[in-house]
Scaffold this active site. Structure first.
Site, PDB file in Angstrom:
ATOM      1  N   GLY A 265      -1.260 -25.682   5.811  1.00 11.90           N
ATOM      2  CA  GLY A 265      -1.462 -24.407   5.106  1.00 11.90           C
ATOM      3  C   GLY A 265      -2.079 -23.465   6.113  1.00 11.90           C
ATOM      4  O   GLY A 265      -3.230 -23.636   6.488  1.00 11.90           O
ATOM      5  N   HIS A 266      -1.285 -22.528   6.609  1.00 15.80           N
ATOM      6  CA  HIS A 266      -1.758 -21.617   7.652  1.00 15.80           C
ATOM      7  C   HIS A 266      -1.896 -20.220   7.065  1.00 15.80           C
ATOM      8  O   HIS A 266      -0.930 -19.647   6.562  1.00 15.80           O
ATOM      9  CB  HIS A 266      -0.789 -21.631   8.847  1.00 15.80           C
TER      10      HIS A 266
END
Ligand code: GDP
Ligand code: IMO
Ligand code: MG
Length: 431
Positions: free
Chosen positions: A40-41
């Site tokens: 999850g960036h």
């Protein structure tokens, strides 16, 4: 070669997405080379937040080509969702901006179902995975049974592989895990629909693309997912992910030689976090840990789970520098440490009464170590509006210098907030 590898030096969520987005302004290519939708960036531009799981974090820059390379496990539902929401936001108007390798491992609903069933069966002993099917998808690849992205464009082959896979997976789901099996016909239909949406992004051989870019002296960023301590071989096994997360994986996952990188930037949070089970020597359990979690917004970008928090661990960071070959550091979230009288940094461990400076590779030993701390003076000021290193309070500058000296590695970038503008450069990116 003008390649730069951006890699997480701790347990993930160090701020890789922000760094890639900021670095992308000066780059031609961004390549995701391992992991999947467990990542999850988070990118924040003008206060607007974008969370990416599979699409590389260069996608907000229209002139940057984003590549999903062979080493990635490609969740078809997730990547299509992401592409749709980016398109709704007016991005990826040109499909040439995103290229997916034919060699990627396709991740489907049965991988997620097995991952979740397995975690449930483990009970208290669970790994604490993201439930995104990462382990089961990489297992298929290693077992030489994976469906590859390129297979999606040959319907007969796809049908045969899917039917074969489901015979085994459904047996496992139904008979061993006592959960619902997956309907082959329904899944085949769904995969066909998703394939149509993904066809414009097909790269075929993505390694040619990246190789040519490097040969033409284009600026290429390799975007790591997860972090060093979650590496399948070199992390805190078995509390790890199922891919190699260290810098060397960039070459293998993309299909380019090891000379492709001139720099390896270790993205490092000014403190430490971890999601899921496993040893975490500097973890803070009381009010202090809660305060850092709250002030740092330390809740997972993929699962929303509360992240465990603790002080900076220089022993683990030295290990990360060694196994990745980190040449430079980007120090993230320094703003979150404002307001503490004292900041602790772990400089050694004590194991059975003996002080040690190297990270024990045995996970049981790592679970037993006690951190030895060096206490540093904190600072009171809010630093999120600071735009030059020299304008930081002296104590913050001392903390940066202390980390750089201890790690014997230059800190090139300091981040004081999630926004692009909250980035203080000590040295230019490409030199
Ligand atoms: P990644 O997985 O390494 O890309 O990191 P995540 O996006 O999962 O988590 C990092 C979080 O910290 C995100 O919410 C970012 O927007 C945020 N962030 C990144 N850099 C900074 C910073 O310097 N200060 C603050 N306060 N937040 C930051
Ligand atoms: P980014 O790229 C933090 C952790 C999970 C779990 C372990 C195994 O955002 O830094 P998996 O689903 O991969 O089989 O889970 O790895 N994990 C992460 N932790 N950031 C991540 O990615 C992670 N990806 C996986 O919490 O402990
Ligand atoms: Mg993350």
């Amino acid at each position: 070669m003008p390649g730069i590898i951006v890699v997480g030096s701790q347990w993930g969520d160090e701020g890789k997405g922000k760094v890639i987005d900021v670095f992308s302004a000066q780059s031609d290519f961004v390549v995701r080379y391992q992991g999947g939708a467990n990542a999850g960036h988070t990118l924040v531009v003008n206060g607007v937040k974008t969370v990416l799981h599979l699409v590389p974090s260069g996608i907000l820059h229209p002139k940057t080509t984003c590549v999903i390379a062979a080493g990635v496990v490609l969740d078809l539902e997730e990547v299509v969702n992401e592409i749709r929401s980016l398109r709704e936001a007016g991005l990826i108007a040109n499909p040439e901006q995103l290229k997916i390798s034919d060699q990627c491992t396709v991740l489907l609903s049965y991988h997620r179902a097995i991952d979740q069933a397995r975690e449930k069966a483990l009970g208290k002993e669970k790994i604490g995975t993201t439930g995104r099917g990462i382990g089961p998808a990489y297992e298929d690849r290693a077992a030489r049974k994976a469906i590859l992205f390129g297979d999606l464009f040959d319907e007969a082959k796809l049908r045969a592989k899917l039917e074969e896979a489901l015979q085994e997976k459904n047996f496992l789901l139904k008979e061993y895990y006592k959960t619902e099996p997956i309907d082959a016909e329904q899944l085949f239909g769904r995969v066909r629909e998703l394939t149509k949406e993904l066809a414009p992004y097909r790269a075929k051989d993505a390694s040619i693309l990246v190789h040519k870019a490097l040969k033409d002296h284009k600026k290429v960023l390799f975007e790591g997912a997860q972090g060093t301590m979650l590496d399948l071989l070199h992390g805190t096994y078995p509390y790890v992910t199922s891919s190699s997360t260290i810098a060397g994986s960039a070459f293998i996952g993309t299909g380019v030689g090891p000379h492709a990188a001139q720099k390896i930037v270790g993205i490092t949070k000014a403190y430490t976090t971890r999601v899921g089970s496993g040893p975490f020597p500097t973890e803070l359990h009381g009010d202090l840990g809660e305060r850092i979690r709250k002030e740092g917004g330390e809740f997972g970008a993929t699962t929303g789970r509360a992240r465990r928090t603790g002080w900076l661990d220089l022993v683990a960071l030295k290990y990360a520098i060694r196994v990745n070959g980190i040449t430079n550091i980007a120090l993230m979230k320094l703003d979150i440490l404002s307001g503490h009288d004292k900041i602790e940094a772990c400089t050694a461990y004590r194991l059975d009464g003996v002080e040690i400076k190297e990270l024990p590779t045995n996970t049981a030993d790592l679970s037993r170590v006690e951190p030895v701390y060096k206490s540093l003076t904190g600072w009171k000021e809010d630093i999120s509006q600071v735009r030059a290193i020299n304008d930081l309070p002296q104590a913050a500058r001392d903390y940066i210098q202390f980390i750089g000296n201890e790690l014997a590695t230059p800190i090139d970038v300091v981040s004081v907030g999630p926004g692009r503008e909250q980035t203080l450069w000590i040295k230019p990116l490409f030199n």
